[in-house]
Design a protein around this motif. Structure first.
Motif, PDB file in Angstrom:
ATOM      1  N   ASN A  94      -4.972  17.269 -16.623  1.00 27.91           N
ATOM      2  CA  ASN A  94      -6.351  16.821 -16.426  1.00 27.91           C
ATOM      3  C   ASN A  94      -6.981  17.331 -15.135  1.00 27.91           C
ATOM      4  OD1 ASN A  94      -6.474  15.103 -18.814  1.00 27.91           O
ATOM      5  ND2 ASN A  94      -4.932  13.890 -17.747  1.00 27.91           N
ATOM      6  N   LEU A  98      -9.507  15.284 -12.377  1.00 29.44           N
ATOM      7  CA  LEU A  98      -9.046  15.185 -10.992  1.00 29.44           C
ATOM      8  C   LEU A  98     -10.030  15.858 -10.042  1.00 29.44           C
ATOM      9  CD1 LEU A  98      -5.228  15.775 -11.483  1.00 29.44           C
ATOM     10  CD2 LEU A  98      -6.357  13.651 -10.796  1.00 29.44           C
ATOM     11  N   VAL A 128      -9.990   7.796 -16.931  1.00 28.57           N
ATOM     12  CA  VAL A 128      -8.618   7.513 -17.380  1.00 28.57           C
ATOM     13  C   VAL A 128      -8.648   6.850 -18.755  1.00 28.57           C
ATOM     14  CG1 VAL A 128      -6.551   6.143 -16.904  1.00 28.57           C
ATOM     15  CG2 VAL A 128      -7.622   7.467 -15.067  1.00 28.57           C
ATOM     16  N   TRP A 157      -1.656  13.327 -14.527  1.00 26.24           N
ATOM     17  CA  TRP A 157      -2.455  13.029 -13.348  1.00 26.24           C
ATOM     18  C   TRP A 157      -1.848  13.499 -12.024  1.00 26.24           C
ATOM     19  CZ3 TRP A 157      -7.184  11.863 -14.650  1.00 26.24           C
ATOM     20  CH2 TRP A 157      -7.408  11.324 -15.921  1.00 26.24           C
TER      21      TRP A 157
END
Length: 179
Positions: A94, A98, A128, A157
């Motif tokens: 991701n 981020l 999220v 993550w």
């Protein structure tokens, strides 16, 4: 999707999604005005500038990967033809989310506005939740085993230091066992 269409679609989605989340909304919340009396030392402002710059560069990189590698866009209505697993996606699943989180965190350090800290927490929670409730399911449905193996090898993550290599995993295109 052809490259010019993917490029245009990605540019429009860039403006509509991260442009609004990491640009217009913080502008609306703060007017880009810092706290009248800055409480934190100048080095934190410099760190904030580094975070905004890094987040912006990662966003551009991720969008380019969707066009060039995925042959599509990050937008759910115009998805990629191929699973994007190159570039920064070799380290974390991701990077786009981020990057947006990093950009907002940087703005928080630069402007020292409490409202941005609350916004950062809210935006992070929404991203999220979106990943867990929609995106992962959609990628599993679209790419099946290929996504499953990628998801098992690459964290969502916290970036891994050693890059993922699809050809090291059976079932991925290009692996001898998949041919």
């Amino acid at each position: 999707m052809r490259t010019p269409s993917a490029t245009l679609g990605s540019a429009l989605f860039f403006a509509a999604a991260p442009g609004v989340v990491a640009g217009l909304t913080p502008l609306w919340l703060t007017g880009w005005r810092p706290r009248h009396h800055l409480l934190w030392p100048v080095p934190l402002g410099i760190i904030g500038i580094v975070l905004v710059t890094a987040g912006s560069l990662v966003l551009v990189h991720a969008f380019v990967r969707f066009v060039t590698e995925g042959l599509g866009t990050p937008a759910p209505i115009a998805p990629t033809r191929h699973l994007v697993v190159g570039g920064l996606y070799r380290h974390v699943r991701n990077p786009m989310y981020l990057a947006v989180i990093t950009t907002i965190a940087g703005q928080t350090l630069i402007l020292q506005r409490g409202i941005l800290l609350w916004y950062l927490a809210t935006a992070t929670a929404v991203m999220v939740a979106f990943v867990h409730l929609y995106e992962q399911r959609a990628l599993r449905a679209r790419f099946g085993t290929q996504y499953e193996q990628y998801a098992q090898a690459v964290p969502g993550w916290l970036p891994r230091l050693r890059p993922f290599h699809p050809d090291d995993h059976p079932g991925h295109p290009g692996h001898p066992a998949a041919d």
